[in-house]
Enzyme design. Structure first.
Site, PDB file in Angstrom:
ATOM      1  N   CYS A 137       0.864  -1.183   0.000  1.00 35.53           N
ATOM      2  CA  CYS A 137       0.000   0.000   0.000  1.00 35.53           C
ATOM      3  C   CYS A 137       0.897   1.229   0.000  1.00 35.53           C
ATOM      4  O   CYS A 137       1.682   1.424   0.943  1.00 35.53           O
ATOM      5  CB  CYS A 137      -0.914  -0.002   1.223  1.00 35.53           C
ATOM      6  SG  CYS A 137      -1.873   1.526   1.409  1.00 35.53           S
ATOM      7  N   HIS A 170      -3.253  -4.358 -10.281  1.00 34.78           N
ATOM      8  CA  HIS A 170      -4.086  -3.213 -10.632  1.00 34.78           C
ATOM      9  C   HIS A 170      -4.605  -3.349 -12.055  1.00 34.78           C
ATOM     10  O   HIS A 170      -3.893  -3.815 -12.949  1.00 34.78           O
ATOM     11  CB  HIS A 170      -3.291  -1.906 -10.533  1.00 34.78           C
ATOM     12  CG  HIS A 170      -2.899  -1.556  -9.143  1.00 34.78           C
ATOM     13  ND1 HIS A 170      -3.718  -0.831  -8.308  1.00 34.78           N
ATOM     14  CD2 HIS A 170      -1.781  -1.857  -8.431  1.00 34.78           C
ATOM     15  CE1 HIS A 170      -3.113  -0.694  -7.130  1.00 34.78           C
ATOM     16  NE2 HIS A 170      -1.942  -1.306  -7.185  1.00 34.78           N
ATOM     17  N   GLU A 214     -10.661  -0.585  -4.104  1.00 34.94           N
ATOM     18  CA  GLU A 214      -9.595  -1.445  -3.603  1.00 34.94           C
ATOM     19  C   GLU A 214     -10.166  -2.792  -3.174  1.00 34.94           C
ATOM     20  O   GLU A 214     -11.177  -2.843  -2.460  1.00 34.94           O
ATOM     21  CB  GLU A 214      -8.890  -0.790  -2.420  1.00 34.94           C
ATOM     22  CG  GLU A 214      -8.073   0.438  -2.795  1.00 34.94           C
ATOM     23  CD  GLU A 214      -7.075   0.801  -1.715  1.00 34.94           C
ATOM     24  OE1 GLU A 214      -6.244  -0.068  -1.372  1.00 34.94           O
ATOM     25  OE2 GLU A 214      -7.118   1.936  -1.221  1.00 34.94           O
ATOM     26  N   ARG A 215      -9.516  -3.848  -3.606  1.00 34.74           N
ATOM     27  CA  ARG A 215      -9.977  -5.180  -3.206  1.00 34.74           C
ATOM     28  C   ARG A 215      -9.902  -5.308  -1.688  1.00 34.74           C
ATOM     29  O   ARG A 215      -8.911  -4.944  -1.054  1.00 34.74           O
ATOM     30  CB  ARG A 215      -9.137  -6.270  -3.879  1.00 34.74           C
ATOM     31  CG  ARG A 215      -7.674  -6.190  -3.547  1.00 34.74           C
ATOM     32  CD  ARG A 215      -6.876  -7.328  -4.133  1.00 34.74           C
ATOM     33  NE  ARG A 215      -5.490  -7.190  -3.714  1.00 34.74           N
ATOM     34  CZ  ARG A 215      -4.569  -8.112  -3.867  1.00 34.74           C
ATOM     35  NH1 ARG A 215      -4.853  -9.263  -4.437  1.00 34.74           N
ATOM     36  NH2 ARG A 215      -3.338  -7.915  -3.458  1.00 34.74           N
ATOM     37  N   CYS A 231      -5.164   5.820  -3.148  1.00 33.63           N
ATOM     38  CA  CYS A 231      -4.411   4.568  -3.244  1.00 33.63           C
ATOM     39  C   CYS A 231      -3.084   4.895  -3.910  1.00 33.63           C
ATOM     40  O   CYS A 231      -3.053   5.262  -5.091  1.00 33.63           O
ATOM     41  CB  CYS A 231      -5.183   3.531  -4.050  1.00 33.63           C
ATOM     42  SG  CYS A 231      -4.265   1.978  -4.312  1.00 33.63           S
ATOM     43  N   GLY A 257      -2.111   2.496  -6.607  1.00 35.13           N
ATOM     44  CA  GLY A 257      -3.047   2.727  -7.708  1.00 35.13           C
ATOM     45  C   GLY A 257      -2.690   3.961  -8.511  1.00 35.13           C
ATOM     46  O   GLY A 257      -2.797   3.967  -9.744  1.00 35.13           O
TER      47      GLY A 257
END
Length: 278
Positions: free
Chosen positions: A71, A162, A211-212, A220, A223
């Protein structure tokens, strides 16, 4: 259990210093503390631990209790924590994650951390390694059918998977409806973080992210890096991109000569507290 709640552009996690604390059931704890009505309220739980491979280890759990590889906003907060709370006096540190070892340069003013420049290393574009199945060896602007609609997706791993989807409008996107359909699509065996992006100009893009394991978040970091890489791959922007997220902006640069992605952004402490250990 003593904890610190921190956020990077509104992407918030509960952080536990595991040099001093022990979390016996982190997955269960992540679900409980993340609850925004009956818990602390967060996008997940991050444990700061000793590492044999790096200066520190970041062990991350999503709000649903699933383990996450990496993250970007979370790791920036880890760097702020270890510096501001006295676990290190170094301004260049390494942090072990499931997505590999990451390197951060801390920008410090008047003895306090302000920003970090994070070396995210090389993006992974091979579909098998992201992983993405059924869309070719490299997923670059490939068609994908979701809920009887055709979208075009670009696949990137920044240590976690992603899928970047470029749209003309992301502000009015029904992300609560479409996000879970991407996350659990058969092409993504490990599920996927989906970035819905709109290019504003050659230096700027905006995005929303599903987000999963957490749903839509305000930001993110990985991301944003994936969006910048996808923008460059598709010829939409230059190598340095300002990515606008719901929670603020990140500066992303993909040095294609070195094949390294760099992210610069803030991290903030929200509050410290105690939680009944589970």
């Amino acid at each position: 259990m003593r904890f610190t709640k921190m956020q990077g552009l509104g992407n918030d996690y509960v952080y536990v210093n595991c040099f001093e604390e022990k979390v016996a059931r982190p997955s269960e704890t992540a679900v409980r503390v993340s609850d925004r009505h009956f818990g602390i309220g967060a996008d997940g739980l991050i444990l700061i631990k000793p590492s044999e491979k790096a200066d520190f280890e970041m062990e991350m759990y999503n709000a649903d209790g699933s383990r996450g590889e990496m993250c970007g906003n979370g790791i920036r907060c880890v760097a702020k924590y270890v510096y501001d709370y006295g676990l290190t006096d170094q301004t260049h540190i390494s942090i072990e994650t499931l997505g590999g070892i990451k390197y951060l340069d801390l920008i410090v003013e008047e003895g306090r951390h302000r920003l970090e420049k994070l070396d995210m290393v090389s993006p992974v574009l091979e579909a098998e390694q992201i992983p993405i199945i059924g869309l070719g060896n490299r997923v670059l602007d490939e068609p994908i059918r979701v809920d009887d609609m055709e979208y075009r997706i670009t696949g990137v791993s920044m240590g976690n998977p992603h899928g970047v989807v470029f749209l003309k409008d992301v502000k009015n996107l029904e992300i609560e409806k479409i996000g879970p359909l991407f996350e659990h699509h058969e092409c993504f065996p490990n599920r996927v973080n989906t970035e819905f992006a709109h290019v504003l100009d050659r230096q700027t893009a905006e995005m929303r992210v599903w987000e999963r394991g957490s749903g839509e978040t305000l930001a993110c970091g990985t991301g944003a890096c994936a969006v910048a890489v996808a923008c460059v791959l598709n010829g939409y922007t230059e190598e340095e991109v300002t990515v606008k997220l719901l929670g603020g902006e990140l500066q992303i640069r993909w040095d294609r000569e070195k094949d390294r992605v760099y992210m610069t952004g803030p991290a903030e402490v929200v509050f410290d507290g105690e939680w009944p250990e589970v």
